[in-house]
Design a protein around this motif. Structure first.
Motif, PDB file in Angstrom:
ATOM      1  N   ASN A 259       0.833  -1.207   0.000  1.00 41.67           N
ATOM      2  CA  ASN A 259       0.000   0.000   0.000  1.00 41.67           C
ATOM      3  C   ASN A 259       0.865   1.254   0.000  1.00 41.67           C
ATOM      4  OD1 ASN A 259      -2.276  -1.588   0.039  1.00 41.67           O
ATOM      5  ND2 ASN A 259      -2.540  -1.480   2.254  1.00 41.67           N
ATOM      6  N   SER A 260       1.959   1.232   0.795  1.00 40.54           N
ATOM      7  CA  SER A 260       2.862   2.387   0.844  1.00 40.54           C
ATOM      8  C   SER A 260       3.520   2.624  -0.506  1.00 40.54           C
ATOM      9  CB  SER A 260       3.919   2.162   1.921  1.00 40.54           C
ATOM     10  OG  SER A 260       4.848   3.219   1.947  1.00 40.54           O
ATOM     11  N   ASP A 261       3.987   1.543  -1.147  1.00 40.25           N
ATOM     12  CA  ASP A 261       4.613   1.680  -2.467  1.00 40.25           C
ATOM     13  C   ASP A 261       3.621   2.206  -3.501  1.00 40.25           C
ATOM     14  OD1 ASP A 261       6.939   0.752  -1.380  1.00 40.25           O
ATOM     15  OD2 ASP A 261       6.707  -1.303  -2.107  1.00 40.25           O
ATOM     16  N   MET A 262       2.375   1.776  -3.397  1.00 43.12           N
ATOM     17  CA  MET A 262       1.361   2.250  -4.337  1.00 43.12           C
ATOM     18  C   MET A 262       1.128   3.751  -4.192  1.00 43.12           C
ATOM     19  SD  MET A 262      -0.013  -0.290  -6.215  1.00 43.12           S
ATOM     20  CE  MET A 262      -1.750  -0.002  -6.480  1.00 43.12           C
ATOM     21  N   LEU A 263       1.106   4.232  -2.936  1.00 44.38           N
ATOM     22  CA  LEU A 263       0.905   5.666  -2.710  1.00 44.38           C
ATOM     23  C   LEU A 263       2.057   6.478  -3.293  1.00 44.38           C
ATOM     24  CD1 LEU A 263      -0.423   5.655   0.971  1.00 44.38           C
ATOM     25  CD2 LEU A 263      -1.727   6.128  -1.103  1.00 44.38           C
ATOM     26  N   LEU A 264       3.306   5.978  -3.143  1.00 46.44           N
ATOM     27  CA  LEU A 264       4.471   6.695  -3.677  1.00 46.44           C
ATOM     28  C   LEU A 264       4.464   6.696  -5.199  1.00 46.44           C
ATOM     29  CD1 LEU A 264       7.196   5.333  -1.239  1.00 46.44           C
ATOM     30  CD2 LEU A 264       6.277   7.645  -1.281  1.00 46.44           C
ATOM     31  N   ARG A 265       4.006   5.605  -5.820  1.00 50.04           N
ATOM     32  CA  ARG A 265       4.053   5.503  -7.285  1.00 50.04           C
ATOM     33  C   ARG A 265       2.905   6.275  -7.941  1.00 50.04           C
ATOM     34  NH1 ARG A 265       6.627   2.424 -11.126  1.00 50.04           N
ATOM     35  NH2 ARG A 265       7.833   1.328  -9.540  1.00 50.04           N
ATOM     36  N   TYR A 266       1.772   6.375  -7.255  1.00 48.28           N
ATOM     37  CA  TYR A 266       0.600   6.996  -7.874  1.00 48.28           C
ATOM     38  C   TYR A 266       0.247   8.351  -7.249  1.00 48.28           C
ATOM     39  CZ  TYR A 266      -0.168   2.564 -10.240  1.00 48.28           C
ATOM     40  OH  TYR A 266      -0.021   1.456 -11.038  1.00 48.28           O
ATOM     41  N   CYS A 267       1.234   9.032  -6.661  1.00 51.39           N
ATOM     42  CA  CYS A 267       0.962  10.341  -6.038  1.00 51.39           C
ATOM     43  C   CYS A 267       1.005  11.472  -7.056  1.00 51.39           C
ATOM     44  CB  CYS A 267       1.955  10.608  -4.909  1.00 51.39           C
ATOM     45  SG  CYS A 267       3.662  10.862  -5.472  1.00 51.39           S
ATOM     46  N   ALA A 268       1.386  11.191  -8.316  1.00 50.51           N
ATOM     47  CA  ALA A 268       1.410  12.190  -9.398  1.00 50.51           C
ATOM     48  C   ALA A 268       2.307  13.372  -9.071  1.00 50.51           C
ATOM     49  CB  ALA A 268      -0.006  12.664  -9.714  1.00 50.51           C
ATOM     50  N   GLY A 269       3.419  13.108  -8.389  1.00 53.21           N
ATOM     51  CA  GLY A 269       4.375  14.171  -8.083  1.00 53.21           C
ATOM     52  C   GLY A 269       3.991  15.045  -6.914  1.00 53.21           C
ATOM     53  N   ASN A 270       2.894  14.719  -6.218  1.00 58.04           N
ATOM     54  CA  ASN A 270       2.474  15.482  -5.039  1.00 58.04           C
ATOM     55  C   ASN A 270       2.742  14.637  -3.798  1.00 58.04           C
ATOM     56  OD1 ASN A 270       1.118  17.881  -6.300  1.00 58.04           O
ATOM     57  ND2 ASN A 270      -0.105  16.264  -7.211  1.00 58.04           N
ATOM     58  N   TYR A 271       3.827  14.957  -3.083  1.00 61.95           N
ATOM     59  CA  TYR A 271       4.236  14.124  -1.950  1.00 61.95           C
ATOM     60  C   TYR A 271       4.290  14.961  -0.672  1.00 61.95           C
ATOM     61  CZ  TYR A 271       6.926  11.077   1.095  1.00 61.95           C
ATOM     62  OH  TYR A 271       7.326  10.305   2.150  1.00 61.95           O
TER      63      TYR A 271
END
Length: 414
Positions: A259-271
């Motif tokens: 789940n954490s990796d998915m959030l980092l990959r699909y954040c669209a450059g907004n972190y």
């Protein structure tokens, strides 16, 4: 901290590797007398001005072409009459030798500071350490999975992709345990039979047993052996249940990581980077200014560029924080356009008064090494602000709450 104050972004060097609190020393950071004030790197083809300042020849040439004055004291300069080669400084830099960062792996090369980056990229010892490589079993081996792997990353991918397969193994193991227990309860083993043959209770009419008890020692021994057998079975079942619990825990951890990796990959450059235990981390950086904090790597798109954020004490002014972004290697780098071209925005969130949040935006510079295709896991050079925010302002004016500092980064390709 003045949120409206204009700051100038620049390229900065960072050590190899990426850790939560990096212990590596900035081995290739120049002394101030050998540093170009424009590019903040080692002086290349150094020149000196009539006002007494040293620059890379290419840096001051480009600067004067646009402005016509010294970037340090704004004195008007001419390339023809006010700029002279600084051969003494050039000779001093060329005489210095620096050891390769991979000396511990066997590299004996010593090169000049200007050649160190090129040597690192081509060094034969800049390879992952595979001396201890061995086959690692799947965490579900005890319930039937026979797959083995060469790295922990392969195991994590296996746990994520074969979830249904592992659940089937667990269900089969549970069914097998239940069947065995039913069979054990349905059949009286030899020890039970022996004990029952030694003693029988009277029937309901009060008749006495046909063979009255005569051997008490044999009965006690049989009962004792039966107790031992039952205790052994209980221990075996406890071990099986403990293993199943451990495997379910590993599955839950793998799910959280996924789940954490998915959030980092699909954040669209907004972190949003939440730096917890901030006071403890800050104390470590104040004790050793070469320690620094890195964020996890996040993506501009699922198959796009990957960046991380670096926060550390400014090497030029220890009263300030430095804040930079670094490009990181991905499996899709060969499909991307280089150098990276885009807009980078920082926002240090004021958690008490949102209007005092510090916001800064900068554009990438295609001429800098920081935006070229990474040759290592993380690009040595970052881009950002060497003096981003005063330590005292960050600590006292509401930017840290419940020992957490929040930094939002937005990166958009253009």
């Amino acid at each position: 901290m003045d949120p409206n104050k204009t700051k100038s972004a620049s390229e900065g060097i960072a050590p190899m590797g990426i850790t939560a609190l990096n212990e590596t020393v900035l081995s290739n950071q120049p002394e101030s007398r050998y540093e170009c004030p424009v590019c903040l790197n080692w002086l290349r083809d150094p020149v000196i001005t009539t006002c007494g300042h040293k620059f890379c020849k290419s840096c001051i040439t480009s600067w004067l072409r646009n402005s016509g004055h010294c970037p340090i004291d704004n004195i008007n300069l001419s390339m023809k009459v006010d700029i002279f080669p600084d051969n003494y400084t050039k000779r001093e830099i060329q005489e210095q030798r620096m050891s390769c960062p991979f000396a511990a792996k066997g590299c004996t090369m010593k090169v000049t500071p200007l050649d160190l980056d090129a040597h690192i990229a081509a060094c034969a010892h800049n390879q992952p350490d595979t001396s201890a490589a061995r086959a690692l079993p799947c965490a579900f081996r005890a319930v039937g999975c026979t797959d083995t792997f060469l790295s922990q990353d392969d195991i994590n991918n296996h746990l994520q992709n074969d979830l249904q397969k592992h659940m089937s193994f667990l269900m089969n193991a549970y069914s097998e345990i239940k069947i065995n227990n039913d069979i054990s309860n349905a059949n009286i083993d030899t020890k039970e039979q022996e004990a029952m043959n030694l003693w029988e209770a009277p029937d309901k009419e009060g008749a006495q047993p046909a063979a009255p008890l005569t051997n008490t020692t044999t009965l006690i021994r049989a009962l004792y052996e039966r107790v031992v057998v039952l205790e052994q079975r209980n221990r075996e079942q406890d071990i099986v249940l403990a293993n199943l619990t451990k495997q379910l825990s590993a599955l839950a951890v793998a799910k959280v990581k996924q789940n954490s990796d998915m959030l980092l990959r699909y954040c669209a450059g907004n972190y949003v980077w939440r730096v917890d235990n901030f006071q403890q981390r800050l104390d470590a950086m104040l004790k050793d200014n070469y320690k620094m904090l890195y964020s996890p790597g996040f993506y501009t798109s699922p198959n796009g560029y990957r960046f991380c954020v670096r926060l550390n004490i400014s090497p030029q002014n220890p009263l300030f924080f430095a804040l930079h972004v670094h490009l990181m290697k991905t499996e899709n780098d060969d499909c991307l356009e280089w150098p990276f071209n885009g807009r980078i925005s920082f926002a240090m969130i004021n958690q008490v008064d949102g209007e005092r949040t510090q916001r800064d935006t900068m554009m990438s510079n295609s001429s800098l090494v920081a935006f070229r295709k990474p040759s290592a896991e993380i690009c040595l050079r970052g881009f950002g602000y060497t003096e981003y925010a005063l330590l005292s302002d960050v600590l006292r004016n509401g930017f840290v709450k419940n020992d957490v500092l929040v930094i939002k980064v937005t990166i958009k390709c253009v």
